[in-house]
Scaffold this motif. Structure first.
Motif, PDB file in Angstrom:
ATOM      1  N   GLY A 113       0.792  -1.220   0.000  1.00  0.00           N
ATOM      2  CA  GLY A 113       0.000   0.000   0.000  1.00  0.00           C
ATOM      3  C   GLY A 113       0.826   1.271   0.000  1.00  0.00           C
ATOM      4  N   GLU A 114       2.149   1.135  -0.055  1.00  0.00           N
ATOM      5  CA  GLU A 114       2.984   2.332  -0.122  1.00  0.00           C
ATOM      6  C   GLU A 114       3.234   2.716  -1.572  1.00  0.00           C
ATOM      7  OE1 GLU A 114       6.312   3.642   2.780  1.00  0.00           O
ATOM      8  OE2 GLU A 114       6.424   1.476   2.623  1.00  0.00           O
ATOM      9  N   PHE A 115       3.389   4.009  -1.815  1.00  0.00           N
ATOM     10  CA  PHE A 115       3.715   4.486  -3.156  1.00  0.00           C
ATOM     11  C   PHE A 115       5.028   5.250  -3.050  1.00  0.00           C
ATOM     12  CE2 PHE A 115       1.500   5.996  -7.245  1.00  0.00           C
ATOM     13  CZ  PHE A 115       2.730   6.188  -7.873  1.00  0.00           C
ATOM     14  N   VAL A 116       6.076   4.624  -3.588  1.00  0.00           N
ATOM     15  CA  VAL A 116       7.410   5.193  -3.434  1.00  0.00           C
ATOM     16  C   VAL A 116       7.885   5.741  -4.767  1.00  0.00           C
ATOM     17  CG1 VAL A 116       9.800   4.711  -2.805  1.00  0.00           C
ATOM     18  CG2 VAL A 116       7.936   3.507  -1.660  1.00  0.00           C
ATOM     19  N   ALA A 117       8.362   6.977  -4.760  1.00  0.00           N
ATOM     20  CA  ALA A 117       9.002   7.520  -5.959  1.00  0.00           C
ATOM     21  C   ALA A 117      10.498   7.356  -5.787  1.00  0.00           C
ATOM     22  CB  ALA A 117       8.655   8.987  -6.138  1.00  0.00           C
ATOM     23  N   LEU A 118      11.126   6.699  -6.766  1.00  0.00           N
ATOM     24  CA  LEU A 118      12.561   6.466  -6.715  1.00  0.00           C
ATOM     25  C   LEU A 118      13.208   7.505  -7.617  1.00  0.00           C
ATOM     26  CD1 LEU A 118      14.626   4.466  -5.595  1.00  0.00           C
ATOM     27  CD2 LEU A 118      14.265   3.078  -7.635  1.00  0.00           C
ATOM     28  N   MET A 119      13.962   8.407  -7.012  1.00  0.00           N
ATOM     29  CA  MET A 119      14.505   9.505  -7.813  1.00  0.00           C
ATOM     30  C   MET A 119      16.025   9.486  -7.781  1.00  0.00           C
ATOM     31  SD  MET A 119      11.702  12.444  -7.000  1.00  0.00           S
ATOM     32  CE  MET A 119      11.888  13.180  -8.582  1.00  0.00           C
ATOM     33  N   GLY A 120      16.614  10.350  -8.585  1.00  0.00           N
ATOM     34  CA  GLY A 120      18.062  10.404  -8.681  1.00  0.00           C
ATOM     35  C   GLY A 120      18.441  10.566 -10.126  1.00  0.00           C
ATOM     36  N   ARG A 121      19.639  11.095 -10.363  1.00  0.00           N
ATOM     37  CA  ARG A 121      20.011  11.361 -11.746  1.00  0.00           C
ATOM     38  C   ARG A 121      20.332  10.064 -12.493  1.00  0.00           C
ATOM     39  NH1 ARG A 121      24.530  12.663  -8.585  1.00  0.00           N
ATOM     40  NH2 ARG A 121      23.608  14.636  -8.008  1.00  0.00           N
ATOM     41  N   ASN A 122      20.541  10.193 -13.784  1.00  0.00           N
ATOM     42  CA  ASN A 122      20.884   9.018 -14.588  1.00  0.00           C
ATOM     43  C   ASN A 122      22.158   8.377 -14.058  1.00  0.00           C
ATOM     44  OD1 ASN A 122      18.815   9.056 -16.311  1.00  0.00           O
ATOM     45  ND2 ASN A 122      19.956   9.808 -18.083  1.00  0.00           N
ATOM     46  N   THR A 127      11.509   7.725 -11.400  1.00  0.00           N
ATOM     47  CA  THR A 127      11.102   8.833 -12.261  1.00  0.00           C
ATOM     48  C   THR A 127      11.986  10.051 -12.056  1.00  0.00           C
ATOM     49  OG1 THR A 127       9.254  10.215 -12.939  1.00  0.00           O
ATOM     50  CG2 THR A 127       9.435   9.741 -10.589  1.00  0.00           C
ATOM     51  N   HIS A 128      12.057  10.859 -13.097  1.00  0.00           N
ATOM     52  CA  HIS A 128      12.711  12.156 -12.986  1.00  0.00           C
ATOM     53  C   HIS A 128      11.674  13.245 -12.784  1.00  0.00           C
ATOM     54  CE1 HIS A 128      16.672  10.881 -14.159  1.00  0.00           C
ATOM     55  NE2 HIS A 128      16.194  10.271 -15.214  1.00  0.00           N
ATOM     56  N   ASP A 129      10.424  12.844 -12.924  1.00  0.00           N
ATOM     57  CA  ASP A 129       9.370  13.836 -13.016  1.00  0.00           C
ATOM     58  C   ASP A 129       8.932  14.259 -11.625  1.00  0.00           C
ATOM     59  OD1 ASP A 129       7.041  15.263 -13.470  1.00  0.00           O
ATOM     60  OD2 ASP A 129       6.631  14.127 -15.304  1.00  0.00           O
ATOM     61  N   VAL A 130       9.427  15.422 -11.205  1.00  0.00           N
ATOM     62  CA  VAL A 130       9.179  15.889  -9.850  1.00  0.00           C
ATOM     63  C   VAL A 130       7.691  16.128  -9.611  1.00  0.00           C
ATOM     64  CG1 VAL A 130       9.697  17.700  -8.210  1.00  0.00           C
ATOM     65  CG2 VAL A 130      11.437  16.953  -9.816  1.00  0.00           C
ATOM     66  N   GLU A 131       7.038  16.715 -10.605  1.00  0.00           N
ATOM     67  CA  GLU A 131       5.623  17.047 -10.419  1.00  0.00           C
ATOM     68  C   GLU A 131       4.788  15.779 -10.248  1.00  0.00           C
ATOM     69  OE1 GLU A 131       5.036  20.111  -9.996  1.00  0.00           O
ATOM     70  OE2 GLU A 131       6.930  20.894 -10.791  1.00  0.00           O
ATOM     71  N   LEU A 132       5.129  14.773 -11.039  1.00  0.00           N
ATOM     72  CA  LEU A 132       4.401  13.512 -10.936  1.00  0.00           C
ATOM     73  C   LEU A 132       4.606  12.903  -9.553  1.00  0.00           C
ATOM     74  CD1 LEU A 132       2.816  11.305 -12.632  1.00  0.00           C
ATOM     75  CD2 LEU A 132       5.014  10.173 -12.784  1.00  0.00           C
ATOM     76  N   ALA A 133       5.865  12.874  -9.113  1.00  0.00           N
ATOM     77  CA  ALA A 133       6.161  12.319  -7.802  1.00  0.00           C
ATOM     78  C   ALA A 133       5.414  13.103  -6.731  1.00  0.00           C
ATOM     79  CB  ALA A 133       7.666  12.367  -7.547  1.00  0.00           C
ATOM     80  N   ALA A 134       5.414  14.416  -6.877  1.00  0.00           N
ATOM     81  CA  ALA A 134       4.744  15.251  -5.880  1.00  0.00           C
ATOM     82  C   ALA A 134       3.259  14.948  -5.830  1.00  0.00           C
ATOM     83  CB  ALA A 134       4.973  16.717  -6.203  1.00  0.00           C
ATOM     84  N   SER A 135       2.691  14.671  -7.001  1.00  0.00           N
ATOM     85  CA  SER A 135       1.246  14.526  -7.015  1.00  0.00           C
ATOM     86  C   SER A 135       0.782  13.131  -6.624  1.00  0.00           C
ATOM     87  CB  SER A 135       0.697  14.887  -8.395  1.00  0.00           C
ATOM     88  OG  SER A 135       1.053  13.891  -9.305  1.00  0.00           O
ATOM     89  N   CYS A 136       1.622  12.115  -6.702  1.00  0.00           N
ATOM     90  CA  CYS A 136       1.072  10.811  -6.336  1.00  0.00           C
ATOM     91  C   CYS A 136       1.861   9.988  -5.329  1.00  0.00           C
ATOM     92  CB  CYS A 136       0.719   9.990  -7.580  1.00  0.00           C
ATOM     93  SG  CYS A 136       2.053   9.712  -8.688  1.00  0.00           S
TER      94      CYS A 136
END
Lengths: 391, 277, 564
Positions: free
Chosen positions: C341-350, C502-511
């Motif tokens: 039930g967790e939604f994790v955004a994995l971020m970081g540069r290439n 994802t690199h998409d900050v807005e997407l990560a922020a929104s979900c």
């Protein structure tokens, strides 16, 4: 290993491949093999092709080793018998002769020499350099090959990617049947890429614009080409089929070749393009090219004027023992030349892994908390003297 | 002009094929020379003559087809399919090599010229990348090119009406081509292999055609039939199992990615007509 | 400089039949672009951006066929009459996919390709190659093989490869949509510099407006299905657009005038909001204290950063994971626990190890050192198929997954591979993903967003407990992204754990509720989205940059606060 110009390598290739093709004399072949092996070892494995070739050479060694017993077992001909196998054995039964074994040896060595010589050439000359030799009339084919070579790494990466994607869906690649989920995405994405590539090429001026005078010239060239090909087929057949009367066939061949060359020249002229790469020709290129050319001419001259000097044929009525002529030996030893001229060893330039990551990335990590330009507002130490801290 | 050019393309392919036939089949017609010992005679020139012949002929054909089929679309699709064929060589599942079936399908869908180029260039790129450039290469290029060419001559429209039968026909075709071209590729070096004496497998100049054929059949059966059967079997299975989806994919692409566009109409209301091949 | 007069164009009808979504027509389009202008072309997928751009150098109609009416003129030349080859020295064209526009394999040869085609003399070619290499700052790449370049470098080389002909117009068709933010920035900086320093006319189509809007002199907005077209200064056109970056959406909703295009321009408005609310609550903002900090004490009761309560133990447990490949350590001691039930955004540069970590989680890679346990399975022992049965992994490129003739068969194939009975639960799934009508369609005929969802469907059909996604929003427009985000939230609500690289900050922020940031193969940040996003300079959302407050991460946060 010093680097040479592609054309210099071509001269070397001609000089080395010609004896490998023309003679079965084990002495001469051994010389060619030794020279090529030295050059091969000197080359190391600089290109990905090198790995492919080492497998080829192993195969050559095996074939070479296999060729002697195979020939000896199958060919029961010659004066010097070694031993006999029972006549009742099919095919292999009978007298085993020294001549047959020697002939097998010649065959095997010839194949091995050929493989080694081409391996050296392939490793020394990268495909891109070879493509620069493509004459203008083959321009389109050359570009096709260049594209293919540029895309092969991408396609191999795609194969890997698709494999993983399907595996994660629970798919297993066990046999031929399971390859469909690999083939379809590979082909589909490849064709999609082809559309964009074609657009990109057209937007950058690629394509033939043969109109008016050029189009007429092209038709003439093509007619000459068809005529030349027909002449070639006819001439070759006549030449080979009527050994007593070579002249008509040879004449037809000469005329056809001339026609074809004229056609190539015309076609080349109707391709409007220029060449970016300048050819760097160094003194060592001249040396290698001249040596290669001289050896090639020498071998060809022998082949035409004094064929027995090259030919080796162990079976009766000739002697089973190969002969050795010093001048041929000296000429063939010259093939080691590319390995000898190795004064300047360039540092191995391999692209470091990190260079594929954009330069901006490293700055973020390296200079994380510090201001990037530490020397900003200070006097550079070098101006004040070594080691003195800036005030 | 375009009719002349189309006609010339056919003529060039036919003439080149003739050269190919003469060059490949020399072991069958070179006569024995009276008296002289063959080995020192000019009969030994033949193989070298034919290597040069094949190289010239390939050059003429590639140049000729390039000049007429050299649009960006053609070159890009050819280049990428060639890359795929070369990349498929790296896929090792049950020792299958994918170098052969793509020219068959390519020729069948995109036409004989395309098939020839795809076959010939696939082998060349594969050799350039993976090692294997040698005097044998022109022969291999020519033979594989032929496979693509002949596949382009199959009556595609009629076969397509067979539905599920189409891949089966292609599979049989691929199997036959696999064997025939295996046999042809071995032909050129047959005379080199053993001594021209004695053995039933050996080539000898000047035998009767039937005798030569018999000897060659024996030679072929012993040396490369198992390997070629394996390869032809691979072709057969790939075409049978995957023929339908792959054909569907390529046909759809062919329709979408028309090869020539010709303007129709005046400057302000232009229509562009697609002409496939 | 560029003039289009009543251009109408339709792609040729296909013998096969169905109308294709990717090939939108143009209807009676007229426009004018001045020399030296930086024009941004925007619009949802399928609005004909690519088609329009291709009119400028004659690829439409010469490459595609079809019926063309009207007149195009670029610097006095008519692309329809002379075709793309004749336009090549006037209009430079850069394409979307950095993988598919290079002809030869080294940078220098690629730069020379166009000039060789036009048969320029060698001396001139050498001079121009040097100039262009310096202009774009890529002299260091000259001898490199193209396959070794990063995406941003590839696109810069692609730009260089058309600049060698010294075109007067540079046309770019979504050149950054396949790139990560930093690579995209490299490309955009180059474009701005070319436009400002050389006066080159630049025409650029782009999905992610937030990055380019400040560079553009004007915007051309196309709408799908031949709706009205707008051309004008950015703030004017953006005010009428439906899908805009968060900053602009916020500005429009709150009626900010003039519409701010950059964070800098938006700051005063944000300050005003915070101040006003402070006044309303009777706590005047103290002079000398930045209003944001002053406000922080006030709005603690506003939407609080929260992680939804997660039940039970972890479904993913990574302990001290190391991964080494070709002598390069791509993961160095990663620890990660994820609960259902967790939604994790994995971020970081290439190159920070995101994809490597995901591949470990699905068992494609096995730990060199350390331990990965997924749904109770130890990936060192379990077979990939076994792990994959419980963990769904959607790769970057949906094209590498889809192969069947219809979407229905695609789903059936997954079920079959997993040894599951082909129950008829596929219809509700397709409905849920908005693919209900496409079950019988060829997956490759779908548009970009639909294809992405089709790949998702092919994974979800096995009902995995964990869903892993690698860069799912590449090349999607705002609408498609939003649809995807909603869909993933729906899956989360059904109890799936989701990890999305994802690199998409807005997407990560929104979900996402949690952000894990990797750097050099190590976890450097792991925490609730709001907190991590506020602390970061690069990885924070536009709204957050505007307010610099963990309470404001998305547009809705602000709206809720204002309406409170």
């Amino acid at each position: 290993m010093a680097e040479y110009h592609t054309l210099a390598w071509v001269a070397w290739l001609a000089a080395a491949a010609l004896p490998a093709l023309l003679t079965r004399n084990p002495y001469y072949l051994a010389l060619v093999i030794m020279a090529a092996a030295v050059v091969y070892a000197e080359q190391g494995d600089r290109s990905p092709a090198a790995r492919g070739w080492s497998a080829f050479i192993k195969l050559g060694l095996i074939l070479c080793a296999f060729s002697v017993p195979a020939n000896a077992l199958f060919v029961h001909y010659g004066d010097v018998g070694l031993f006999s196998l029972p006549r009742s054995w099919p095919v292999v039964g009978g007298r085993i002769t020294l001549e047959a074994a020697l002939f097998g040896l010649g065959n095997g060595l010839s194949l091995l020499a050929l493989l080694l010589v081409f391996a050296v050439f392939n490793i020394a000359v990268p495909p891109a350099a070879l493509l620069r030799l493509v004459p203008d009339f083959l321009h389109q084919a050359g570009v096709t090959v260049a594209i293919a070579i540029a895309f092969v790494p991408q396609m191999i990466a795609s194969v890997q990617e698709i494999r993983e994607a399907q595996q994660v869906r629970g798919h297993r690649f066990r046999g031929l049947r399971d390859l469909l989920p690999l083939f379809v995405p590979l082909l589909a994405s490849g064709l999609e890429r082809a559309i964009q590539l074609a657009e990109s090429m057209e937007a950058r001026g690629f394509g033939n614009t043969q109109q008016g005078a050029l189009a007429v010239r092209l038709v003439i060239a093509r007619v000459a080409s068809v005529a030349g090909l027909l002449g070639l087929a006819l001439g070759a057949f006549v030449y080979a089929y009527f050994p007593g009367r070579r002249a008509p066939g040879a004449a037809a061949l000469v005329v056809s070749v001339a026609l074809l060359l004229a056609s190539f020249w015309l076609m080349g002229r109707s391709v409007q393009r220029s060449h970016y790469r300048r050819w760097l020709w160094r003194r060592r290129d001249t040396l290698l090219a001249l040596t290669g050319g001289a050896v090639t001419l020498f071998i060809l001259a022998l082949w035409i004027l004094d064929r027995p000097a090259l030919i080796y044929y162990p079976y009766p009525p000739l002697s089973p023992w190969p002969m050795f002529r010093l001048e041929v030996g000296v000429a063939l030893s010259l093939l080691v030349l590319p390995a000898l001229l190795a004064p300047e060893r360039k540092p191995v330039v391999s692209e470091p892994l990190s260079s594929t990551i954009p330069a901006t990335d490293t700055r973020h990590t390296a200079a994380g908390n510090q201001p990037e330009e530490a020397s900003y507002g200070t006097v550079r130490p070098s101006a004040q003297g070594p080691g003195r801290p800036a005030a | 002009m375009s009719t002349i050019n189309r006609w010339l393309t056919g003529a060039a392919i036919a003439a080149a094929s003739l050269v190919g036939i003469v060059a490949f089949s020399y072991p069958f017609y070179i006569p024995r020379q009276a008296g002289a010992l063959e080995i020192t005679s000019h009969a030994q020139d033949a193989p070298f003559l034919f290597i040069a012949l094949i190289v010239l002929c390939l050059g003429a054909l590639l140049g000729d087809l390039g000049a007429t089929q050299g649009s960006a679309k053609h070159v890009a699709v050819l280049g990428i399919l060639t890359a795929i064929a070369a990349a498929l060589r790296t896929v090792r599942v049950v020792g299958f090599s994918g170098i052969f079936f793509l020219p068959i399908l390519g020729g069948y869908v995109f036409g004989p010229t395309f098939g020839f180029l795809l076959g010939a260039l696939s082998l060349m790129v594969s050799a350039l990348m993976g090692g294997g450039v040698g005097p044998w290469l022109p022969f291999q290029m020519f033979a594989t090119g032929w496979a693509g060419l002949l596949s382009g001559l199959l009556p595609g429209a009629r076969l397509q009406r067979l539905g599920r039968g189409e891949p089966a026909v292609l599979a049989v075709w691929g199997f036959a081509l696999g064997l025939i071209f295996g046999a042809i590729m071995n032909l050129w070096f047959w005379p080199f292999v053993f001594a021209p004496q004695q053995s039933a497998l050996n080539w000898q100049p000047g035998l009767a055609l039937a005798d030569t054929l018999g000897r060659y059949a024996a030679f072929y059966a012993v040396t490369s039939l198992p390997h070629d059967l394996w390869r032809a079997g691979g072709n057969f299975l790939v075409l049978l199992l995957f023929g339908r989806p792959l054909l569907r994919l390529m046909r759809r692409f062919h329709q979408r990615f028309h090869f020539e566009v010709e303007p129709v109409g005046s400057a302000h209301t232009l229509g562009f007509v697609n002409r496939s091949q | 400089m560029i003039e289009l007069n009543h251009v109408t164009y339709t792609y040729p009808a296909l013998p096969g039949g169905e109308a294709e979504k990717q090939r939108p027509p143009l209807r009676d389009l007229s426009l004018r672009v001045e020399e030296g202008e930086f024009l941004l072309v925007v619009g949802p997928s399928g609005s004909g951006k690519s088609t329009l751009l291709r009119c400028l150098n004659g690829l439409v109609p010469h490459f595609y066929g079809g019926a063309f009416r009207g007149r195009v003129e670029v610097a006095g030349r008519d692309p329809v009459a002379i075709g793309p080859r004749g336009m090549s020295d006037l209009v430079g064209f850069v394409f979307q996919d950095p993988e598919a526009q290079f002809v030869v394999d080294t940078v220098e040869d690629e730069l020379a390709f166009a000039m060789e085609n036009l048969a320029l003399p060698q001396a001139l070619m050498r001079k121009r190659v040097e100039e262009v290499l310096d202009q774009l700052g890529i002299a260091g790449l000259r001898a490199r093989r193209i396959s070794t370049l990063s995406g941003g470098e590839k696109q810069r080389v692609a730009i260089a490869a058309v600049l060698t002909l010294q075109p007067r117009v540079l046309v770019l068709d979504e050149p950054t949509s396949q790139l990560d933010p930093q690579a995209a920035e490299e490309v955009l900086v180059v474009l701005r510099q070319l436009n400002q320093d050389l006066g080159l006319t630049v025409i650029l189509s782009e999905h992610r407006l937030e990055r380019v809007v400040q560079y553009a002199d004007s915007i051309l907005a196309l709408s799908s299905l031949g709706g009205p077209v707008r051309l004008g200064p950015p703030s004017e056109v953006l005010a009428h657009l439906e899908q805009t970056p968060p900053l602009i959406t916020l500005g429009k909703k709150l009626g900010w005038q003039p519409l701010p295009l950059t964070i800098k321009e938006g700051r005063p408005f944000a300050r005003e909001i915070v101040q006003r609310s402070g006044d309303r609550r009777g706590m005047p903002s103290r002079p000398g204290v930045p209003p944001v900090f002053a406000a922080r004490t006030v709005i603690n009761h506003a939407p609080t950063p929260s992680i939804p309560p997660v039940a039970g133990s972890s479904i993913i447990s990574v302990k001290d994971l190391w991964h080494r490949y070709n002598g390069h350590e791509s993961l160095r001691g990663v620890n990660l626990e994820v609960r259902p039930g967790e939604f994790v955004a994995l971020m970081g540069r290439n190159g920070s190890g995101k994809t490597t970590l995901l591949k470990h989680l699905v068992g494609l890679l096995r730990p060199g050192h350390g331990e990965v346990k997924v749904a109770g399975l130890d990936t060192r022992q379990a077979a990939v198929e076994e792990v994959a049965r419980r963990v769904g992994y959607v790769p970057q490129d949906p094209g590498s997954l889809l192969f069947a003739e219809t979407l229905r068969e695609e789903l059936a194939f997954t079920l079959r591979s997993h040894g599951l009975a082909s129950q008829n639960n596929t219809e509700p799934l397709l409905q849920r993903l908005g693919l209900g009508d496409f079950a019988g369609r060829d997956p490759r005929d779908l548009s970009g967003g639909e294809r992405q969802r089709a790949a998702l469907a092919a994974i979800l059909v096995a009902d995995p407990e964990v869903i892993l996604l690698d860069e799912p929003t590449r090349g999607l427009d705002y609408g498609q992204k939003e649809a995807l985000a909603n869909l993933l939230k729906g899956e989360q609500a059904r109890g799936h754990a989701i990890i999305m690289a994802t690199h998409d900050v807005e997407l990560a922020a929104s979900c996402a509720d949690r952000v894990v940031m990797l750097a050099e193969g190590q976890v450097v940040v792991d925490g609730p989205t709001r907190e991590t996003m506020t602390e970061s300079l690069v990885f924070s959302s536009q709204v957050n940059k505007l307010f610099r407050d963990p309470c404001f991460v998305t547009v809705n946060d602000v709206l809720a606060y204002v309406n409170h």
